[in-house]
Design an enzyme around this catalytic site. Structure first.
Site: not given
Lengths: 699, 699
Positions: B152, B191, B457
């Protein structure tokens, strides 16, 4: 602050810039932003906001740049500093109450003086007598006494009559003993109590000669005026972290047989006569009732603006954010599409945009109704009674119809408006996609702070019983053949008279018919509920779900009606040009028809509309309205005139510099980036460097 | 820790104690908790949980008592310490992957190794060749390389094809240049990247000879393995605070012309031939497709348990909390009523209780379907293709029906299940009244951490287009007269064949007819959508709202069907006694009929049921089911078998000691109570004492 390297500082967002996209949005709409802002807030209101903003912007203590990063203790410390400074500024600038309120709106965080400046002062003023004004109110107004309003307990919230704290009258020495007999008697959730207050208005069960007379207010000192240490036999503290509202020190409070003098019981309405040791009853409960209605009315009044912050942020960001091509786009037009062009985004955002106006106009109407009632009540005091907060007997609604109507209206609208704002804010946050989850969106923290509004001043489910009770009572009156005396009895009477000829509302063609259809559904559900209760004698508890739906239906009718009537005012009264007014009419239809189709089954079971009308409403009317309102979305949110300083949002910036601001906050303001970790599992070192801590310890 | 005075420590909650109330609840229900737990989790699963819990409880670093108080930097520091310790324990105890997963569930917070242990390792394993396994995967498995998955970007989330980061092939020296041409190209939300990772799998547009070949994965080192400082021409950091997930260091990442060797491009499926400088195409995209489907399937699998935490907490607390008397109670019975006895509470909690089981069984079925497909796919590789994440061409759904069905099912159910869990958790929080707002409820922080599941997702709105596309394709196939090959084409065929004779589903009398009614509604909406698209040629964008509804309807059908079929298994397969099974059947009906009446208008416009049936469903069936299930509520949530250690909730304690625990946490653990403020506006001192800071600086 850390500064990224030059090559990073040279980077720009790709494609058309956010500022270009928003400028384009603004250029293609003819909505007159200034006119609409003035209609919403008046020119005095807008001028006040600008004036106060200028003062706040120049004070370093109100700088917001670390708000989203700081932990609980630091945030509270900053909030306390801000509260102090705000008070100084108010004194120095001679601010009015309205000035102070707008300052709080701009700062947008609950502060440690919050309950002192509202419920503590109001209660002293409204429920104290002249002697108590001198003794308590005067030092409170000078901030020598800083107070809170201690009603809710660990074991009792909604049910005020169930409070466990006691105040026992001692005739020997003419004192009261304040006591917490159980752990569940601990006061809990009390704003400004945890660390700040040195006094509290404590609601406690008054006991005289072994007999209980229900909850009454007592002024009790809880901390030393110099050391601020807790007084003996009192246990007080902050209740800990919450989902939001963490700049406020909500507190707990326990008493171990604490004696207070006779003057501590606020005695304007009821009191203990120290000579006879008798309880003196209040002449009327209606003034207390008035305060609670006022609090609910302000919640209704604010809900539109609360929601509008989220809608402003999401609308601007969805006009800047581009993602995917339109599936049906021709080759050559394959640039990415603004997210706001997708109908799945429009169906979420644009009805909410319409809702902000619907709630705002409803709030204004509610406040006017409250004002009219206050006038009337000051003539009627002594003649009327009313239910207390939380619960009241089902059948004893005496007094004027205006009063009863006001009470029910404030309960129903408080429930609907705060629910709508809460749900709407979260919907706005999600409409921002992944970035909505960042604190920098500005929606999440605002939502988290607003959330308790759905629970306090009457839980949104509990309150609906009050509305149902009022509607049942009104329906009984109408069935007896009484003439209608207010709008509620009017729509019930109208329903009865037309019940056998049926309704034929042209909801897709005529705005007045939309209002009539909402009235019809409300009346239908009222008589259904009455049948269940009075004819079928069904238990109250088994009807609560129906009552909730009924209250919601009736409140939606009131919102639709208020929105409609606001737009019926003469052009000179609204000050809106024809094009702007036409868009407002479309927003009215969007709010109403979107609500109608969301609640479809109640509308067709009541025969207010046909199944075919609902299908058309869904597939044609609403979708067309989305298309027609879409080009004006950015200007319409501009009319809410939130300064960037207030929104404190990367995504909602007026200038569209969304990505630059996100990046700036993350890379230059974020204290976590001042630590370097040791990431390997077998090393005991966690932070190799911790410049954040080093910096802090130096201060 | 501070200790309150003796008189405070002597206090007990009033009235019947929480422990007595819960004991009573458990005594009056015959639901067999052990049987039901075993049915849900198997005895091996339950034993594993107990074994791992024992290990964690004995480690000081996993102590949760300060979780709700700590600020961002401290929480991250603790989370890092926990991640390290967990890895050590896993090695020392020889934990399996399932052991590790249950440990994470028990700890219940996202940690800094989160993306290393999932997407980084999985991507290296699945997309790397043998040489890359040796070079990257091996040190990664040894935690020498600690990585993340950087897909992303600031400007692109859902639309992977729109990523802006480039990887340009340099034939001169056989390297790739990784570059971020714009600010919006910055990786964002990644993350484990912000502070922890020293490597990243970077998705970048592969460019060879000026031509772009779309996004591909590159392994890039970003921090020094010894100093952990950022490497040259790389800018990386943490993106700042979020609504939740603040124990995770989601990061950003920019590259300034960073060269990496040929081996960096993960080359199992596609690669650059260094001799010819040609791009070598992948044989099949279906394995990537498999991973994404697997990720979505696990979200479906977990949703029931995620929601069950909130339902467990709210149900127990609503059985302990008492508020108001029943309005119809006789004099003499006027003790306060347990909140769970109010129908407005039941209508919120009990359908959610039913939903936890519905989602759990659906998740299990989804995982079985995934397993069956994996088996089949390993035979079919090379024969099939499938759409990529986010978008794919409308008409090119080739390959086996099982595969296509699996893809659509995982998209639709991921959207419905995560939406349902999110909304349900918040509803549970509110059902706890005021105390639900305290962090000690345990619901708010859990909700905040789970929330992004609705976005990642595949955004829950975006995904529904995949479902609609699949259903339209299936409907076209059925209309051509093709024989049904799976359940979807079967229900569409059945609808067509009965369309003219009509449906007459006995939803109130027959469970199989409930399933059939849900199938009917789904098929009806599919053919409606097909008419709009194929006959009326309406733009795709104008149909997105209908597609969202269609996906929701079809997914609800699948949930109802899976719940129904699970209960049709033989008694020996379920291991449930007759009474427990009977309650499960009631939960099935409650979930289904409550959903049916909530979505009433689609059911009657499709003529699946009559308006009269819906009215009866609302006023009779659902209300009666609430009454019948109510006595078993506490035992039913007990069957989810969450240890108190996992829930970390005052309100949800197994022993019902709700008020004691709230008070303990507030008064003894809360660091804010270690400061004494100076509350007066004119004093510059904020904290007269700050023992919390003093304590901290000593450490």
């Amino acid at each position: 602050m850390t500064t990224p390297p030059q090559w990073v500082r040279d980077l720009k967002p790709s494609g058309p810039q956010g500022s270009e996209l928003l400028a384009h949005e603004r250029s293609k709409s003819s909505v007159n932003v200034d006119q609409l802002s003035t209609f919403l807030f008046t020119s005095e209101g807008l001028a006040r906001k600008r004036r106060v903003l200028k003062v706040l912007e120049n004070e370093k203590v109100f700088d917001k740049s670390q708000n989203y990063f700081a932990g609980r203790v630091d945030r509270f410390e900053t909030a306390l500093a801000r509260a102090k400074r705000l008070r100084q500024l108010a004194v120095r600038n001679g601010w009015s109450n309205d000035d102070r309120l707008i300052a709080n709106e701009l700062i947008s965080e609950p502060g440690p003086y919050g309950l002192h400046e509202s419920m503590f002062l109001i209660t002293l003023r409204d429920q104290g007598n002249a002697e108590q004004h001198e003794k308590f109110l005067k030092p409170a107004e000078q901030y020598k006494y800083i107070g809170c309003y201690a009603q809710t307990e660990l074991g009792h919230g909604s049910n005020v009559r169930g409070l466990e704290t006691t105040a026992t009258w001692n005739k020997e020495d003419q004192t009261f003993t304040i006591h917490s007999p159980y752990l569940t008697a601990s006061k809990w959730w009390i704003g400004s109590l945890g660390r700040t207050a040195n006094h509290a208005v404590v609601m406690a069960q008054l006991i005289i000669g072994g007999k209980s007379y229900g909850p009454h207010p007592f002024v009790v000192q809880i901390r030393d005026l110099n050391t601020h240490e807790t007084l003996e036999n009192i246990h007080v503290g902050d209740i800990g972290p919450k989902f939001g509202y963490n700049t406020m020190d909500n507190g707990y409070l326990l008493f171990n047989q604490v004696k207070v003098p006779h003057i501590s019981m606020l005695a304007r309405f009821s009191r203990v006569d120290p000579k006879t040791n008798q309880y003196v009853r209040p002449a009327s409960a209606s003034l207390i009732y008035g305060t609670l209605t006022w609090v609910r009315s302000t919640i209704v009044m604010q809900a539109g603006g609360v929601l509008a912050r989220g809608v402003t942020i999401a609308t601007r960001y969805c006009a800047v954010r581009r993602q995917f091509q339109d599936r049906d786009a021709q080759e050559g037009q394959k640039s990415e599409n603004q997210v706001i062009n997708y109908t799945t985004v429009q169906i979420r955002l644009l009805p909410l945009l319409a809702t902000t106006f619907a709630l705002h106009f409803t709030g204004k109407a509610m406040m006017e109704m409250y004002g009219a009632n206050q006038k009337k009540m000051s003539q009627d005091v002594g003649k009327v009674g009313g239910p207390e907060r939380g619960a009241g007997p089902e059948e004893t609604h005496s007094g004027s119809d205006l009063l009863a109507d006001l009470h029910a209206t404030s309960c129903g609208l408080k429930s609907l408006a705060s629910y709508t704002a809460v749900e709407g804010l979260e919907m706005c946050r999600r409409a921002c996609g992944g970035h909505g989850y960042s604190s920098f969106s500005g929606i999440g923290p605002w939502y988290a702070d607003y959330l308790p509004t759905a629970t306090w001043e009457g839980d949104n489910y509990m309150l609906t019983q009050q509305v149902a009770r009022y509607l049942l009572k009104s329906a009984r009156s109408v069935l007896k053949g009484n003439e209608p005396t207010n709008d509620t009895t009017f729509i019930l009477t109208n329903f009865l008279s037309r019940q056998d000829t049926g309704a034929a509302f042209d909801v897709l063609g005529n705005d007045a018919d939309i209002v009539a259809a909402f009235a019809w559904r409300s009346a239908f559900l009222t008589f259904e509920a009455l049948k269940h209760r009075d004819e079928q004698k069904r238990p109250w508890n088994s009807l609560l779900v129906d009552f909730y739906r009924l209250s919601r239906a009736h409140s939606q009718y009131m919102v639709v009606k208020n929105f409609y009537e606001t737009l019926q005012a003469s052009p000179s009264a609204t000050g809106l040009d024809a094009e702007t007014l036409a868009i407002m009419h479309k927003l009215f239809r969007l709010y109403s028809l979107h609500t109608l189709e969301s609640e479809a089954s109640e509308f067709y079971t009541s025969s207010a509309v046909t199944v075919r009308q609902i299908q058309l409403c869904r597939t044609n009317a609403v979708m067309r309205l989305l298309e027609e309102i879409r080009p004006h979305a950015v200007r319409l949110v501009d009319a809410w005139s939130f300064p960037d300083w207030q929104l404190d949002s990367s995504l909602g910036r007026y200038d569209g510099k969304v990505y630059e601001d996100m990046f700036y906050r993350a890379s230059e303001l974020n204290p976590l980036n001042k630590v370097v970790v040791d990431p390997y599992p077998d090393s005991k070192v966690l932070f190799k460097k911790n410049e954040a801590a080093a910096l802090k310890s130096k201060l």
